[in-house]
Design a protein around this motif. Structure first.
Motif, PDB file in Angstrom:
ATOM      1  N   LYS A 122       1.555   3.156   7.628  1.00 15.33           N
ATOM      2  CA  LYS A 122       1.303   3.914   6.399  1.00 15.33           C
ATOM      3  C   LYS A 122      -0.107   3.681   5.853  1.00 15.33           C
ATOM      4  CE  LYS A 122       6.070   3.931   4.671  1.00 15.33           C
ATOM      5  NZ  LYS A 122       6.896   3.428   3.557  1.00 15.33           N
ATOM      6  N   MET A 149       1.268  -4.603  -5.338  1.00 14.19           N
ATOM      7  CA  MET A 149       2.013  -3.493  -5.945  1.00 14.19           C
ATOM      8  C   MET A 149       3.169  -3.148  -5.021  1.00 14.19           C
ATOM      9  SD  MET A 149       1.950  -1.754  -8.624  1.00 14.19           S
ATOM     10  CE  MET A 149       1.832  -0.247  -9.546  1.00 14.19           C
ATOM     11  N   VAL A 150       4.352  -3.741  -5.283  1.00 17.54           N
ATOM     12  CA  VAL A 150       5.518  -3.491  -4.429  1.00 17.54           C
ATOM     13  C   VAL A 150       6.689  -2.989  -5.279  1.00 17.54           C
ATOM     14  CG1 VAL A 150       4.835  -5.082  -2.584  1.00 17.54           C
ATOM     15  CG2 VAL A 150       6.171  -5.942  -4.525  1.00 17.54           C
ATOM     16  N   THR A 151       7.775  -2.632  -4.598  1.00 20.00           N
ATOM     17  CA  THR A 151       8.856  -1.901  -5.259  1.00 20.00           C
ATOM     18  C   THR A 151       9.507  -2.637  -6.425  1.00 20.00           C
ATOM     19  OG1 THR A 151       9.339  -1.026  -3.060  1.00 20.00           O
ATOM     20  CG2 THR A 151      10.962  -0.592  -4.787  1.00 20.00           C
ATOM     21  N   ALA A 186      11.304  -7.221  -3.317  1.00 23.53           N
ATOM     22  CA  ALA A 186      10.085  -7.010  -2.520  1.00 23.53           C
ATOM     23  C   ALA A 186       9.022  -8.035  -2.906  1.00 23.53           C
ATOM     24  CB  ALA A 186       9.562  -5.590  -2.726  1.00 23.53           C
ATOM     25  N   LEU A 207       0.839  -1.206   0.000  1.00 25.12           N
ATOM     26  CA  LEU A 207       0.000   0.000   0.000  1.00 25.12           C
ATOM     27  C   LEU A 207       0.873   1.254   0.000  1.00 25.12           C
ATOM     28  CD1 LEU A 207      -2.493  -1.480   2.595  1.00 25.12           C
ATOM     29  CD2 LEU A 207      -2.922  -1.198   0.140  1.00 25.12           C
ATOM     30  N   GLY A 208       1.800   1.315  -0.982  1.00 28.09           N
ATOM     31  CA  GLY A 208       2.681   2.486  -1.127  1.00 28.09           C
ATOM     32  C   GLY A 208       2.011   3.563  -1.959  1.00 28.09           C
ATOM     33  N   THR A 209       2.827   4.352  -2.650  1.00 29.13           N
ATOM     34  CA  THR A 209       2.315   5.472  -3.444  1.00 29.13           C
ATOM     35  C   THR A 209       1.209   5.015  -4.396  1.00 29.13           C
ATOM     36  OG1 THR A 209       4.513   6.430  -3.383  1.00 29.13           O
ATOM     37  CG2 THR A 209       3.015   7.309  -5.042  1.00 29.13           C
ATOM     38  N   MET A 210       1.485   3.971  -5.163  1.00 28.13           N
ATOM     39  CA  MET A 210       0.515   3.501  -6.156  1.00 28.13           C
ATOM     40  C   MET A 210      -0.541   2.602  -5.506  1.00 28.13           C
ATOM     41  SD  MET A 210       1.328   4.765  -9.140  1.00 28.13           S
ATOM     42  CE  MET A 210       0.762   3.731 -10.485  1.00 28.13           C
ATOM     43  N   ASN A 239       0.479  -4.102   4.474  1.00 30.18           N
ATOM     44  CA  ASN A 239       1.653  -3.305   4.133  1.00 30.18           C
ATOM     45  C   ASN A 239       2.733  -3.605   5.152  1.00 30.18           C
ATOM     46  OD1 ASN A 239       2.614  -1.365   2.174  1.00 30.18           O
ATOM     47  ND2 ASN A 239       2.906   0.018   3.900  1.00 30.18           N
ATOM     48  N   ARG A 240       3.980  -3.731   4.660  1.00 25.79           N
ATOM     49  CA  ARG A 240       5.102  -4.046   5.548  1.00 25.79           C
ATOM     50  C   ARG A 240       5.145  -3.054   6.704  1.00 25.79           C
ATOM     51  NH1 ARG A 240      11.027  -3.336   3.101  1.00 25.79           N
ATOM     52  NH2 ARG A 240      10.118  -1.270   2.797  1.00 25.79           N
ATOM     53  N   THR A 241       4.911  -1.776   6.393  1.00 20.73           N
ATOM     54  CA  THR A 241       4.868  -0.749   7.435  1.00 20.73           C
ATOM     55  C   THR A 241       3.388  -0.398   7.659  1.00 20.73           C
ATOM     56  OG1 THR A 241       6.897   0.082   6.423  1.00 20.73           O
ATOM     57  CG2 THR A 241       5.879   1.479   8.110  1.00 20.73           C
ATOM     58  N   LYS A 270      15.855   1.311 -11.679  1.00 25.68           N
ATOM     59  CA  LYS A 270      15.437  -0.103 -11.558  1.00 25.68           C
ATOM     60  C   LYS A 270      14.914  -0.578 -12.922  1.00 25.68           C
ATOM     61  CE  LYS A 270      11.273  -0.596  -9.757  1.00 25.68           C
ATOM     62  NZ  LYS A 270      10.302  -1.031 -10.766  1.00 25.68           N
ATOM     63  N   GLY A 313       1.250   4.783 -16.146  1.00 29.40           N
ATOM     64  CA  GLY A 313       0.660   5.965 -15.519  1.00 29.40           C
ATOM     65  C   GLY A 313       1.347   6.226 -14.205  1.00 29.40           C
ATOM     66  N   THR A 355       6.450  -3.402 -11.312  1.00 27.61           N
ATOM     67  CA  THR A 355       7.374  -3.503 -12.445  1.00 27.61           C
ATOM     68  C   THR A 355       8.598  -4.287 -11.968  1.00 27.61           C
ATOM     69  OG1 THR A 355       6.593  -1.357 -13.191  1.00 27.61           O
ATOM     70  CG2 THR A 355       8.594  -2.207 -14.223  1.00 27.61           C
TER      71      THR A 355
HETATM   72  N1  LIG Z   1       5.021   5.573  -8.799  1.00 25.71           N
HETATM   73  C1  LIG Z   1       4.696   5.495 -10.065  1.00 25.71           C
HETATM   74  O1  LIG Z   1       4.462   6.492 -10.758  1.00 25.71           O
HETATM   75  C2  LIG Z   1       4.589   4.141 -10.734  1.00 25.71           C
HETATM   76  C3  LIG Z   1       3.929   4.042 -11.949  1.00 25.71           C
HETATM   77  C4  LIG Z   1       3.800   2.793 -12.569  1.00 25.71           C
HETATM   78  C5  LIG Z   1       4.354   1.682 -11.959  1.00 25.71           C
HETATM   79  N2  LIG Z   1       5.022   1.807 -10.786  1.00 25.71           N
HETATM   80  C6  LIG Z   1       5.605   0.600 -10.186  1.00 25.71           C
HETATM   81  O2  LIG Z   1       4.790   0.262  -9.079  1.00 25.71           O
HETATM   82  C7  LIG Z   1       5.580  -0.370  -8.066  1.00 25.71           C
HETATM   83  C8  LIG Z   1       5.344   0.354  -6.743  1.00 25.71           C
HETATM   84  O3  LIG Z   1       5.714   1.715  -6.904  1.00 25.71           O
HETATM   85  P1  LIG Z   1       5.332   2.830  -5.814  1.00 25.71           P
HETATM   86  O4  LIG Z   1       5.629   4.133  -6.457  1.00 25.71           O
HETATM   87  O5  LIG Z   1       3.975   2.558  -5.250  1.00 25.71           O
HETATM   88  O6  LIG Z   1       6.452   2.527  -4.723  1.00 25.71           O
HETATM   89  P2  LIG Z   1       6.448   2.850  -3.138  1.00 25.71           P
HETATM   90  O7  LIG Z   1       5.600   4.015  -2.829  1.00 25.71           O
HETATM   91  O8  LIG Z   1       7.880   2.900  -2.758  1.00 25.71           O
HETATM   92  O9  LIG Z   1       5.754   1.557  -2.509  1.00 25.71           O
HETATM   93  C9  LIG Z   1       6.430   0.333  -2.487  1.00 25.71           C
HETATM   94  C10 LIG Z   1       5.627  -0.687  -1.721  1.00 25.71           C
HETATM   95  O10 LIG Z   1       6.401  -1.898  -1.665  1.00 25.71           O
HETATM   96  C11 LIG Z   1       6.545  -2.296  -0.305  1.00 25.71           C
HETATM   97  N3  LIG Z   1       7.814  -2.995  -0.110  1.00 25.71           N
HETATM   98  C12 LIG Z   1       9.044  -2.604  -0.511  1.00 25.71           C
HETATM   99  N4  LIG Z   1       9.983  -3.506  -0.155  1.00 25.71           N
HETATM  100  C13 LIG Z   1       9.309  -4.495   0.503  1.00 25.71           C
HETATM  101  C14 LIG Z   1       9.716  -5.711   1.102  1.00 25.71           C
HETATM  102  N5  LIG Z   1      10.998  -6.098   1.099  1.00 25.71           N
HETATM  103  N6  LIG Z   1       8.766  -6.467   1.691  1.00 25.71           N
HETATM  104  C15 LIG Z   1       7.462  -6.099   1.692  1.00 25.71           C
HETATM  105  N7  LIG Z   1       7.008  -4.955   1.125  1.00 25.71           N
HETATM  106  C16 LIG Z   1       7.929  -4.169   0.534  1.00 25.71           C
HETATM  107  C17 LIG Z   1       6.480  -0.997   0.477  1.00 25.71           C
HETATM  108  O11 LIG Z   1       6.211  -1.224   1.838  1.00 25.71           O
HETATM  109  P3  LIG Z   1       6.602  -0.103   2.950  1.00 25.71           P
HETATM  110  O12 LIG Z   1       5.476   0.894   2.915  1.00 25.71           O
HETATM  111  O13 LIG Z   1       6.699  -0.854   4.207  1.00 25.71           O
HETATM  112  O14 LIG Z   1       7.915   0.502   2.518  1.00 25.71           O
HETATM  113  C18 LIG Z   1       5.344  -0.294  -0.261  1.00 25.71           C
HETATM  114  O15 LIG Z   1       4.096  -0.819   0.111  1.00 25.71           O
HETATM  115  C19 LIG Z   1       7.026  -0.334  -8.570  1.00 25.71           C
HETATM  116  O16 LIG Z   1       7.359  -1.564  -9.158  1.00 25.71           O
HETATM  117  C20 LIG Z   1       6.998   0.769  -9.614  1.00 25.71           C
HETATM  118  O17 LIG Z   1       8.006   0.589 -10.596  1.00 25.71           O
HETATM  119  C21 LIG Z   1       5.121   3.007 -10.144  1.00 25.71           C
END
Ligand SMILES: NC(=O)c1ccc[n+]([C@@H]2O[C@H](COP(=O)([O-])OP(=O)(O)OC[C@H]3O[C@@H](n4cnc5c(N)ncnc54)[C@H](OP(=O)(O)O)[C@@H]3O)[C@@H](O)[C@H]2O)c1
Length: 299
Positions: free
Chosen positions: A36, A64-66, A70, A9-12, A31-33, A239, A123, A96
């Motif tokens: 949030k 949806m994770v990093t 992850a 449950l991060g940004t996306m 969500n790991r944290t 990445k 997006g 991704t």
């Molecule tokens: N942001 C964009 O514009 C966008 C657009 C299209 C696609 N994407 C893709 O979508 C994915 C997520 O992006 P985001 O922007 O939402 O990233 P983000 O805000 O950094 O969120 C990442 C999520 O992954 C979790 N996570 C990371 N490492 C982990 C681990 N070792 N174990 C368990 N959970 C873990 C995080 O948990 P915590 O909260 O605990 O850190 C968080 O919920 C990526 O693959 C990115 O390439 C992003």
């Protein structure tokens, strides 16, 4: 109907889960944290203690994770998604990540009598909030049909690309263009400015020109003022560039513009700009050209 499960449950992910809740669906999440996810819990999401507990409660799991690390962390082990998947369940994995990791997990999911599809998105957070996210999907079409309505509650466009792993392959191919386009845009602005055209005017003209892709339209103005909160940070685009370079090497496809863009993203990190949106590659070109960097609001 069983609730929809959501892991990451991060940004996306948080914004996607919010749209599922807004559509009237019950959502269980992890969500790991956990802190949030407070706002989502207030909006009705039921937080679980592990990815496994999310899968045990749902017939449709979205995640949806990093990155690939992850994804393995939420997928595998006693508390992972795979250990909790119900027979017949579908896991739509939207991060991704490496196509090879996706396929490897797909085999483990199939052994539980469930199905994995890769459903990465094109997006940004802005696109999710606007309800305009596009999905590329790989895997069994019948599995896609089981979760199609949930995906449509998040965004209106779903394109089935082929077998499992090919959607994330397509996503990596798409994203290399984001970075390369932003570098080309930065070079155009720097060239115009150094020749005597005001930066603001150069940006205005480029955004009205044929090179103004949807991405350049929203990210181009960042060369004037970087947003305090990055849409997509330098390390995240690297990445994706890294995944593209790995695939290019494996398949024998040269990606010279990707390699060059990746080097300039290294320079952005070396200049302590890693926390900004990757549009900050403009600053690298600006510094090398003797031009002032983009305006920053406080981080
Ligand atoms: N942001 C964009 O514009 C966008 C657009 C299209 C696609 N994407 C893709 O979508 C994915 C997520 O992006 P985001 O922007 O939402 O990233 P983000 O805000 O950094 O969120 C990442 C999520 O992954 C979790 N996570 C990371 N490492 C982990 C681990 N070792 N174990 C368990 N959970 C873990 C995080 O948990 P915590 O909260 O605990 O850190 C968080 O919920 C990526 O693959 C990115 O390439 C992003």
């Amino acid at each position: 109907m069983a609730p929809v499960g959501f892991v990451g449950l991060g940004t996306m992910g948080s914004r996607m889960a919010k749209r599922l809740l807004a559509s009237g669906r019950a959502v269980v999440g992890y969500n790991r944290t956990p802190e949030k996810a407070r706002a989502l819990v207030e909006a009705g999401l039921v937080l679980q203690k592990s990815p496994r507990a999310v899968a045990e409660a749902s017939d449709a799991v979205l995640s949806m994770v990093t990155d690939s690390t992850a994804l393995r962390a939420i997928a595998l082990g006693a508390d992972g998604v795979i250990a909790g998947l119900r027979p017949g369940a579908v896991w739509a994995e939207m991060s991704t990540v490496s196509p090879d990791v996706t396929r490897e997990l797909g085999r483990a999911v199939a052994e539980r009598g469930a199905a994995l599809i890769d459903a990465p998105v094109s997006g940004s957070a802005v696109t999710v909030d606007a309800g305009q996210l596009s999905f590329m999907v790989g895997g069994d079409p019948a599995a896609l049909e089981k979760v199609r309505a949930h995906l449509l509650a998040i965004g209106p466009t779903i394109t089935h690309v082929g077998a499992l792993g090919l959607a994330v392959t397509m996503k990596i191919a798409t994203n290399l263009g984001l970075a390369v386009q932003m570098l080309a845009f930065s070079e155009a602005v720097a060239l115009a400015e150094k020749a005597g055209i005001a930066r603001e005017r150069a940006v205005e003209v480029l955004l009205k020109s044929v090179i103004a892709s949807p991405m350049v339209k929203y990210r181009g103005p960042f060369v004037l003022g970087m947003p305090a909160e990055a849409l997509f940070k330098v390390d995240m685009i690297q990445k994706d560039l890294g995944l593209a370079l790995e695939m290019g090497k494996a398949l024998g496809v040269p990606l010279p513009s990707v390699a060059l863009t990746d080097e300039l993203m290294n320079a952005a990190r070396g200049l302590d700009l890693a926390d900004y949106d990757f549009a900050v590659v403009f600053d690298v070109i600006a510094r090398m050209s003797g031009l002032r960097p983009s305006v920053k609001t406080r981080r």
